[in-house]
Motif scaffolding. Structure first.
Motif, PDB file in Angstrom:
ATOM      1  N   PRO A 186       6.992   5.371   0.703  1.00  0.00           N
ATOM      2  CA  PRO A 186       5.659   5.379   0.106  1.00  0.00           C
ATOM      3  C   PRO A 186       4.621   5.901   1.083  1.00  0.00           C
ATOM      4  O   PRO A 186       4.742   5.722   2.297  1.00  0.00           O
ATOM      5  CB  PRO A 186       5.419   3.900  -0.217  1.00  0.00           C
ATOM      6  CG  PRO A 186       6.267   3.157   0.771  1.00  0.00           C
ATOM      7  CD  PRO A 186       7.481   4.012   0.988  1.00  0.00           C
ATOM      8  N   GLU A 187       3.605   6.561   0.540  1.00  0.00           N
ATOM      9  CA  GLU A 187       2.477   6.974   1.373  1.00  0.00           C
ATOM     10  C   GLU A 187       1.211   6.952   0.529  1.00  0.00           C
ATOM     11  O   GLU A 187       1.260   6.885  -0.697  1.00  0.00           O
ATOM     12  CB  GLU A 187       2.702   8.355   1.973  1.00  0.00           C
ATOM     13  CG  GLU A 187       2.833   9.486   0.973  1.00  0.00           C
ATOM     14  CD  GLU A 187       2.971  10.824   1.679  1.00  0.00           C
ATOM     15  OE1 GLU A 187       1.941  11.510   1.816  1.00  0.00           O
ATOM     16  OE2 GLU A 187       4.086  11.167   2.100  1.00  0.00           O
ATOM     17  N   SER A 188       0.091   6.967   1.206  1.00  0.00           N
ATOM     18  CA  SER A 188      -1.215   6.944   0.546  1.00  0.00           C
ATOM     19  C   SER A 188      -2.162   7.765   1.407  1.00  0.00           C
ATOM     20  O   SER A 188      -1.775   8.248   2.473  1.00  0.00           O
ATOM     21  CB  SER A 188      -1.710   5.484   0.427  1.00  0.00           C
ATOM     22  OG  SER A 188      -2.145   5.011   1.691  1.00  0.00           O
ATOM     23  N   PRO A 189      -3.405   7.940   0.967  1.00  0.00           N
ATOM     24  CA  PRO A 189      -4.363   8.629   1.840  1.00  0.00           C
ATOM     25  C   PRO A 189      -4.561   7.918   3.174  1.00  0.00           C
ATOM     26  O   PRO A 189      -5.080   8.527   4.119  1.00  0.00           O
ATOM     27  CB  PRO A 189      -5.654   8.618   1.010  1.00  0.00           C
ATOM     28  CG  PRO A 189      -5.191   8.541  -0.409  1.00  0.00           C
ATOM     29  CD  PRO A 189      -3.974   7.670  -0.374  1.00  0.00           C
ATOM     30  N   ASN A 190      -4.155   6.657   3.249  1.00  0.00           N
ATOM     31  CA  ASN A 190      -4.380   5.871   4.465  1.00  0.00           C
ATOM     32  C   ASN A 190      -3.166   5.765   5.375  1.00  0.00           C
ATOM     33  O   ASN A 190      -3.298   5.333   6.515  1.00  0.00           O
ATOM     34  CB  ASN A 190      -4.818   4.448   4.090  1.00  0.00           C
ATOM     35  CG  ASN A 190      -6.091   4.432   3.284  1.00  0.00           C
ATOM     36  OD1 ASN A 190      -7.069   5.077   3.637  1.00  0.00           O
ATOM     37  ND2 ASN A 190      -6.096   3.713   2.168  1.00  0.00           N
ATOM     38  N   HIS A 191      -1.970   6.116   4.894  1.00  0.00           N
ATOM     39  CA  HIS A 191      -0.797   5.864   5.725  1.00  0.00           C
ATOM     40  C   HIS A 191       0.381   6.745   5.329  1.00  0.00           C
ATOM     41  O   HIS A 191       0.419   7.316   4.232  1.00  0.00           O
ATOM     42  CB  HIS A 191      -0.368   4.399   5.608  1.00  0.00           C
ATOM     43  CG  HIS A 191       0.467   4.111   4.406  1.00  0.00           C
ATOM     44  ND1 HIS A 191      -0.062   4.053   3.132  1.00  0.00           N
ATOM     45  CD2 HIS A 191       1.808   3.902   4.264  1.00  0.00           C
ATOM     46  CE1 HIS A 191       0.896   3.799   2.270  1.00  0.00           C
ATOM     47  NE2 HIS A 191       2.058   3.713   2.916  1.00  0.00           N
TER      48      HIS A 191
ATOM     49  N   PRO B 255      -2.625  -0.997   4.002  1.00  0.00           N
ATOM     50  CA  PRO B 255      -3.049   0.377   4.248  1.00  0.00           C
ATOM     51  C   PRO B 255      -4.557   0.579   4.267  1.00  0.00           C
ATOM     52  O   PRO B 255      -5.041   1.522   4.884  1.00  0.00           O
ATOM     53  CB  PRO B 255      -2.417   1.158   3.078  1.00  0.00           C
ATOM     54  CG  PRO B 255      -1.291   0.308   2.601  1.00  0.00           C
ATOM     55  CD  PRO B 255      -1.763  -1.101   2.813  1.00  0.00           C
ATOM     56  N   VAL B 256      -5.287  -0.295   3.591  1.00  0.00           N
ATOM     57  CA  VAL B 256      -6.738  -0.131   3.523  1.00  0.00           C
ATOM     58  C   VAL B 256      -7.402  -0.563   4.829  1.00  0.00           C
ATOM     59  O   VAL B 256      -8.188   0.178   5.426  1.00  0.00           O
ATOM     60  CB  VAL B 256      -7.320  -0.919   2.336  1.00  0.00           C
ATOM     61  CG1 VAL B 256      -8.844  -0.817   2.326  1.00  0.00           C
ATOM     62  CG2 VAL B 256      -6.742  -0.392   1.028  1.00  0.00           C
ATOM     63  N   SER B 257      -7.074  -1.761   5.301  1.00  0.00           N
ATOM     64  CA  SER B 257      -7.697  -2.284   6.517  1.00  0.00           C
ATOM     65  C   SER B 257      -6.987  -1.847   7.790  1.00  0.00           C
ATOM     66  O   SER B 257      -7.560  -1.895   8.874  1.00  0.00           O
ATOM     67  CB  SER B 257      -7.739  -3.812   6.467  1.00  0.00           C
ATOM     68  OG  SER B 257      -6.419  -4.342   6.556  1.00  0.00           O
ATOM     69  N   GLY B 258      -5.707  -1.438   7.662  1.00  0.00           N
ATOM     70  CA  GLY B 258      -4.917  -1.098   8.846  1.00  0.00           C
ATOM     71  C   GLY B 258      -4.303  -2.294   9.536  1.00  0.00           C
ATOM     72  O   GLY B 258      -3.661  -2.150  10.580  1.00  0.00           O
TER      73      GLY B 258
END
Length: 389
Positions: free
Chosen positions: A165-170, A262-265
């Protein structure tokens, strides 16, 4: 080459599920890959299994009239021990999930059904079934240790995720290179609530088929315990308890289980006797995280595990690895070590998760050169997007 076709028995008393399965899986049905048949309770399911020996897999709900899914799981081996079963459970219902696994379920999914997750689970289950059938066909030829190791390697590879999985954040990437003497490294990625991800890397003691079987049990228990629990220490405590209850061979597994937001890291983790994570920063420097206390899983009951956390900055890479990386040897008997792992990125920080992972494997291979590989080499890399994008 003709595409294999599989017959899947869906057992559920909800009238809308049949229509939903036929609609959402219509592409697979039209292609001939899947043929679905349906039953509304365990009694009907057993009748179908007795009448139709071409059924490959059972996908069953737990709560049904006349005969529930857990009772059905007990009955299936007497009809056909080679049928693979996946259970449908309510979200967070660990008691029933644990019972289902003890009664032979290969995997589980939760309600409401995510059909993408269902496809992945079906594919993984059928891949394991194919390998099992191949093993049965060749079992009379298993007269040497190498045959056992080949089987163990296939079992080991069959449960490893191949899509990340991936997102704009990770981004996430992971890879495992098995040794000839197969051990029990594995990694996994578990979708959690609110977009969080559970990340697992582990190393089972021992070699061959026993290690592969213990690995599969450990992986399933970790996945089950992670559902609905966001504290990694509690997950490891639960898995350790279950592994210790039925561990006559005295095997054990080292594990890092982490929850990543992924949002906060935020990267929250617990360590059960495993190599500490390495955080590679955007400038190429790195930090080795001190492992929270915790022994290997499976050997002793009532072990307390600790949770720690760190926030990944944009451009940071978290590297989870097994001792096959740091203990890889060259022909002079020197080990690769943690310092060489850190040196990989000095002056050349990675720009994504795959690049970081491949750099580690390339450097370890170059270091070992022609020296034999005695242990699995496994690495999972998590990249927080930002700095170098």
């Amino acid at each position: 080459m003709m595409q294999a076709s599989y017959k899947i028995l869906v057992v559920d008393d909800e009238p809308d599920l049949e229509r939903l399965v036929l609609q959402r899986m219509r592409r697979e049905i039209r292609s001939g890959r899947f043929n679905f048949v349906f039953a509304h309770n365990g009694v009907e399911a057993l009748e179908l299994l007795n009448e139709d020996r071409s059924i490959d897999m059972v996908l069953s709900d737990i709560n049904m009239p006349q005969m529930d899914g857990l009772t059905l799981l007990e009955q299936i081996p007497s009809v056909d021990p080679n049928v693979r079963s996946v259970i449908i459970s309510a979200y967070g219902d660990m008691q029933n999930i644990r019972t289902a696994m003890n009664r032979g379920a290969f995997d589980f999914i939760t309600k409401p059904i995510d059909f993408q997750d269902l496809r992945v689970t079906i594919d993984r289950t059928l891949d394991h079934l194919v390998m099992w059938r191949e093993a049965l066909e060749s079992r009379d030829k298993l007269v040497a240790l190498q045959n056992e190791l080949d089987l163990a390697s296939k079992m080991q590879q069959s449960i490893l995720p191949t899509e990340f999985p991936e997102s704009p954040n990770h981004q996430i990437f992971a890879h495992m290179e098995p040794a000839r003497d197969v051990g029990g490294d594995f990694f996994d990625i578990v979708p959690l609530t609110e977009g969080r991800l559970g990340l697992v890397i582990a190393d089972v003691s021992g070699k061959g088929v026993p290690a592969a079987l213990f690995m599969m049990s450990s992986r399933t228990l970790i996945k089950g315990a992670a559902i609905g629990v966001l504290d990694p220490a509690k997950v490891l405590w639960e898995v350790n308890t279950l592994l210790h209850e039925d561990n006559e061979a005295s095997m054990f597994v080292t594990v890092i289980y982490a929850v990543f937001d992924p949002v906060s890291g935020e990267f929250t983790y617990a360590n059960g006797g495993h190599n500490p994570p390495l955080i590679v920063h955007a400038d190429g420097s790195s930090t080795l995280l001190s492992p929270p206390g915790g022994l290997v899983l499976g050997m002793m009951p009532d072990i307390a595990y600790q949770t720690d956390s760190v926030t990944l900055s944009p451009g940071d890479v978290c590297v989870l690895y097994t001792d096959g990386v740091t203990e890889a040897e060259n022909d002079r008997g020197e080990q690769f070590g943690v310092e060489r792992l850190q040196e990989i990125f000095v002056g050349s920080p990675p720009r994504d998760a795959r690049e970081a992972n491949e750099a580690i494997f390339q450097t370890v291979r170059a270091f070992a050169a022609d020296a034999p590989q005695f242990d699995d080499i496994t690495c999972l890399t998590l990249y927080r997007n930002g700095a170098n994008r």
